[in-house]
Design a protein around this motif. Structure first.
Motif, short mmCIF file in Angstrom:
data_model
loop_
_atom_site.label_atom_id
_atom_site.label_comp_id
_atom_site.label_asym_id
_atom_site.label_seq_id
_atom_site.Cartn_x
_atom_site.Cartn_y
_atom_site.Cartn_z
N THR A 1 -9.42 17.02 -55.18
CA THR A 1 -10.44 17.07 -54.13
C THR A 1 -10.87 18.51 -53.88
OG1 THR A 1 -8.72 17.19 -52.42
CG2 THR A 1 -9.51 15.00 -53.04
N ARG A 2 -11.80 18.68 -52.96
CA ARG A 2 -12.25 20.02 -52.58
C ARG A 2 -11.88 20.27 -51.12
NH1 ARG A 2 -16.81 21.80 -49.99
NH2 ARG A 2 -17.82 19.74 -50.17
N ALA A 3 -11.27 21.43 -50.86
CA ALA A 3 -10.85 21.78 -49.50
C ALA A 3 -11.86 22.69 -48.84
CB ALA A 3 -9.48 22.46 -49.52
N GLU A 4 -12.26 22.32 -47.65
CA GLU A 4 -13.10 23.17 -46.80
C GLU A 4 -12.22 23.64 -45.65
OE1 GLU A 4 -17.00 22.69 -43.86
OE2 GLU A 4 -16.46 21.08 -45.26
N VAL A 5 -11.81 24.91 -45.70
CA VAL A 5 -10.84 25.45 -44.74
C VAL A 5 -11.56 26.38 -43.77
CG1 VAL A 5 -8.71 26.75 -44.45
CG2 VAL A 5 -9.01 25.30 -46.46
N GLU A 6 -11.33 26.15 -42.47
CA GLU A 6 -11.88 27.00 -41.42
C GLU A 6 -10.73 27.61 -40.63
OE1 GLU A 6 -15.49 25.14 -39.36
OE2 GLU A 6 -14.40 23.41 -40.15
N VAL A 7 -10.63 28.92 -40.65
CA VAL A 7 -9.60 29.64 -39.89
C VAL A 7 -10.26 30.29 -38.68
CG1 VAL A 7 -7.84 31.45 -39.96
CG2 VAL A 7 -8.30 30.07 -42.00
N ASP A 8 -9.62 30.18 -37.53
CA ASP A 8 -10.15 30.74 -36.28
C ASP A 8 -11.49 30.13 -35.91
OD1 ASP A 8 -7.91 32.38 -36.20
OD2 ASP A 8 -8.94 34.08 -37.11
N PHE A 9 -11.60 28.81 -36.02
CA PHE A 9 -12.83 28.16 -35.55
C PHE A 9 -12.93 28.23 -34.04
CE2 PHE A 9 -9.65 24.82 -36.06
CZ PHE A 9 -9.72 24.13 -34.86
N GLU A 10 -11.82 28.49 -33.38
CA GLU A 10 -11.78 28.97 -32.00
C GLU A 10 -11.10 30.32 -32.02
OE1 GLU A 10 -9.90 26.24 -29.36
OE2 GLU A 10 -11.31 24.61 -29.76
N PRO A 11 -11.35 31.18 -31.02
CA PRO A 11 -10.74 32.52 -31.05
C PRO A 11 -9.22 32.47 -31.17
CG PRO A 11 -12.42 32.41 -29.35
CD PRO A 11 -12.24 31.01 -29.86
N ALA A 12 -8.68 33.37 -31.96
CA ALA A 12 -7.23 33.52 -32.04
C ALA A 12 -6.70 34.02 -30.70
CB ALA A 12 -6.86 34.49 -33.15
N TYR A 13 -5.51 33.56 -30.32
CA TYR A 13 -4.82 34.07 -29.14
C TYR A 13 -3.74 35.03 -29.62
CZ TYR A 13 -6.78 30.28 -26.22
OH TYR A 13 -7.60 29.42 -25.53
N LEU A 14 -3.69 36.20 -29.04
CA LEU A 14 -2.73 37.22 -29.47
C LEU A 14 -1.44 37.12 -28.66
CD1 LEU A 14 -5.07 40.30 -29.91
CD2 LEU A 14 -4.70 38.35 -31.41
N PRO A 15 -0.31 37.54 -29.25
CA PRO A 15 0.94 37.58 -28.49
C PRO A 15 0.79 38.50 -27.28
CG PRO A 15 1.34 37.95 -30.83
CD PRO A 15 -0.14 38.04 -30.63
N LEU A 16 1.33 38.10 -26.16
CA LEU A 16 1.21 38.89 -24.95
C LEU A 16 1.95 40.22 -25.09
CD1 LEU A 16 0.00 38.41 -22.05
CD2 LEU A 16 2.34 38.01 -21.33
N ARG A 17 1.32 41.30 -24.62
CA ARG A 17 1.92 42.63 -24.63
C ARG A 17 1.98 43.12 -23.18
NH1 ARG A 17 -0.72 47.61 -28.04
NH2 ARG A 17 -2.30 47.38 -26.42
N PRO A 18 2.99 42.69 -22.42
CA PRO A 18 3.02 43.01 -20.99
C PRO A 18 3.34 44.47 -20.74
CG PRO A 18 5.03 41.90 -21.62
CD PRO A 18 4.14 41.88 -22.83
N ASN A 19 2.73 45.03 -19.70
CA ASN A 19 2.96 46.42 -19.33
C ASN A 19 4.15 46.49 -18.37
OD1 ASN A 19 2.38 48.93 -17.48
ND2 ASN A 19 1.23 49.26 -19.37
N VAL A 20 5.22 47.15 -18.78
CA VAL A 20 6.46 47.16 -18.00
C VAL A 20 6.28 47.89 -16.67
CG1 VAL A 20 8.88 47.87 -17.97
CG2 VAL A 20 7.88 46.94 -20.07
N GLU A 21 5.52 48.98 -16.67
CA GLU A 21 5.32 49.71 -15.41
C GLU A 21 4.62 48.83 -14.38
OE1 GLU A 21 6.60 52.44 -14.47
OE2 GLU A 21 7.41 53.14 -16.36
N LEU A 22 3.66 48.05 -14.81
CA LEU A 22 3.02 47.12 -13.88
C LEU A 22 3.97 46.00 -13.48
CD1 LEU A 22 -0.64 46.60 -15.19
CD2 LEU A 22 0.07 47.69 -13.06
N ASN A 23 4.76 45.52 -14.43
CA ASN A 23 5.74 44.49 -14.10
C ASN A 23 6.73 44.98 -13.04
OD1 ASN A 23 5.26 42.04 -15.38
ND2 ASN A 23 6.14 42.71 -17.31
N LYS A 24 7.08 46.26 -13.09
CA LYS A 24 8.00 46.81 -12.08
C LYS A 24 7.38 46.74 -10.68
CE LYS A 24 10.50 50.09 -15.05
NZ LYS A 24 10.80 51.52 -15.31
N ARG A 25 6.08 47.00 -10.60
CA ARG A 25 5.44 46.93 -9.30
C ARG A 25 5.36 45.49 -8.81
NH1 ARG A 25 6.80 50.82 -7.05
NH2 ARG A 25 5.53 50.02 -5.33
N PHE A 26 5.10 44.56 -9.73
CA PHE A 26 5.09 43.14 -9.36
C PHE A 26 6.48 42.72 -8.86
CE2 PHE A 26 5.64 38.63 -10.25
CZ PHE A 26 4.50 38.08 -9.67
#
Length: 435
Positions: free
Chosen positions: A302-327
């Motif tokens: 058969t023939r494959a039609e592949v679509e990657v990121d047909f919706e936006p990719a979500y990136l791993p969270l990169r939390p800011n520790v200094e802000l987390n300290k204030r929270f």
């Protein structure tokens, strides 16, 4: 396809995990906005509490899915306007987004709201609480710091669609110095990030196989079975799972399996979600999945039609520790202790497009348990019900107070802003996803 050697990437991943340590200094050395400002925040949130509860209940009763949050966004906007906020509806080119800003110059903090629901099970991820927390935090913190800006960004389509990434692309975070939101979680605990040990990035891959129809009884040998290709791909991905990182996840569904059992399927489709906790491992895993999808086409003719990121990719969270300290400091005043360690995930976690924001500007995404009964987990209808129980409203108020406190501390304290910016720069600075 990147052509990157998985062995090389996975060996480096192991080395980083071995070297990862905890944040030893839990104390934030910054004065922030001061006790008087924090006391005023608490008073304002408590006065707002009945309206915030009403908002959370209303969104629970009228759930709307991604990009269809017309009523939900309007209810939030109306509440903001009752308290004097000027709301821009349809902001960032998205009909169900909105934006409210106080102040015209100076440092700029953005509070982020979500309000989309899940299909069939409503607010089983607690976005009704997220919206109420964001509104409470924004109204409580407004005008407390002179010569500063505070914005509430209404972000649709977190569950699918990547509303925050679309807002980034539209320039909605271009002049923002830091951002934050709070997510509901299980139990009564506090986590520095949703999922406790971290979030995963996610990429969506859709494949459609094109074969040739034929009579399944009379002349099946004249057909090329697209469903066989989907099944081959699905089984091959299941075999791949034995050889991926412990934090990786792949899951999918067959969305089209053919028209009738007596016709050799000439078209069949599937969608897979590919998750990993770091950008390079996410890219490698996606490549491996695409290889399997294409190989399944080769094996079935058969023939494959592949679509990657047909919706936006979500990136791993990169939390800011200094802000987390204030929270954490603000939340401690409510009798809740928040851990600060950005622990390396030991298993796969959920995904959020707030991860994209955290790579664009310094950001936090702490999670606060709603006090749901043991065994009640997100993405289950019982969790949606737990969002309109008294313990959830207590958590909502505490989260709004802590998020507002974080915002005013950031806006009032130049030393804190410098430390937040320095941490963000040391982590690589502002970055956008590139496949």
């Amino acid at each position: 396809m990147t052509g990157t050697d998985p062995l090389e990437v996975y060996t480096a991943f192991d080395a980083r995990r071995t070297a990862a340590g905890e944040v030893r200094d839990r104390h934030s050395p910054f004065a922030g906005a001061g006790d008087e400002a924090h006391a005023r925040i608490a008073e304002r949130v408590e006065r707002l509490r009945p309206e915030l509860v009403e908002l959370a209940r209303d969104l629970y009763a009228h759930p709307e899915v991604a990009f269809e949050e017309v009523r939900s966004a309007e209810q939030v906007a109306l509440l903001l306007e009752r308290h004097g906020a000027r709301v821009e509806r349809g902001a960032h080119g998205l009909p169900t987004s909105f934006r409210a800003t106080s102040g015209t110059s100076g440092p700029h903090f953005a509070i982020v709201a979500e309000y989309d629901a899940l299909p069939g099970i409503g607010h089983a991820c607690g976005h009704n609480i997220i919206a109420a927390v964001a509104v409470g935090a924004y109204l409580a913190a407004t005008d407390l710091v002179p010569d500063a800006r505070l914005t509430l960004i209404g972000a649709p389509a977190e569950e699918s669609g990547g509303g925050k990434e679309l807002i980034i692309r539209a320039g909605g975070f271009d002049d923002v110095d830091a951002a934050g939101m709070v997510h509901p979680s299980v139990g009564s605990d506090v986590s520095p990030i949703y999922g406790g040990g971290g979030t995963s990035g996610v990429r969506r891959v859709r494949v459609t196989y094109h074969g040739r129809a034929g009579h399944a009884a009379l002349s099946p040998y004249l057909g090329l079975n697209a469903l066989d290709a989907v099944v081959t791909a699905y089984q091959s991905i299941a075999q791949l799972r034995q050889h991926i990182l412990p934090v990786d996840r792949i899951h999918g569904v067959i969305t089209d399996g053919g028209a009738a059992a007596n016709i050799v399927p000439e078209r069949a489709s599937a969608v897979f979600l590919v998750r990993s906790t770091e950008l390079d491992t996410l890219s490698v895993l996606t490549d491996r999945v695409v290889d399997i999808l294409e190989a399944a086409a080769l094996s079935t003719g058969t023939r494959a039609e592949v679509e990657v990121d047909f919706e936006p990719a979500y990136l791993p969270l990169r939390p800011n520790v200094e802000l987390n300290k204030r929270f954490a400091a603000a939340l401690a005043g409510r009798g809740r202790i928040a851990p600060l360690e950005p622990v390396a995930p030991r298993q796969g976690g959920p995904s959020t497009d707030m991860g994209n924001v955290s790579w664009f500007v310094p950001a936090i995404h702490p999670a606060l348990g709603l006090g749901a009964a043991e065994g009640v987990l997100p993405h289950n209808a019982d969790f949606a019900d737990s969002t309109v129980e008294p313990p959830a409203f207590d958590a909502m108020a505490d989260a709004a107070i802590a998020l507002a406190g974080t915002a005013v501390d950031f806006l009032a304290d130049g030393g804190l802003r410098e430390a937040v910016a320095a941490e963000f720069a040391a982590a690589g600075g502002s970055r956008r996803w590139e496949a």
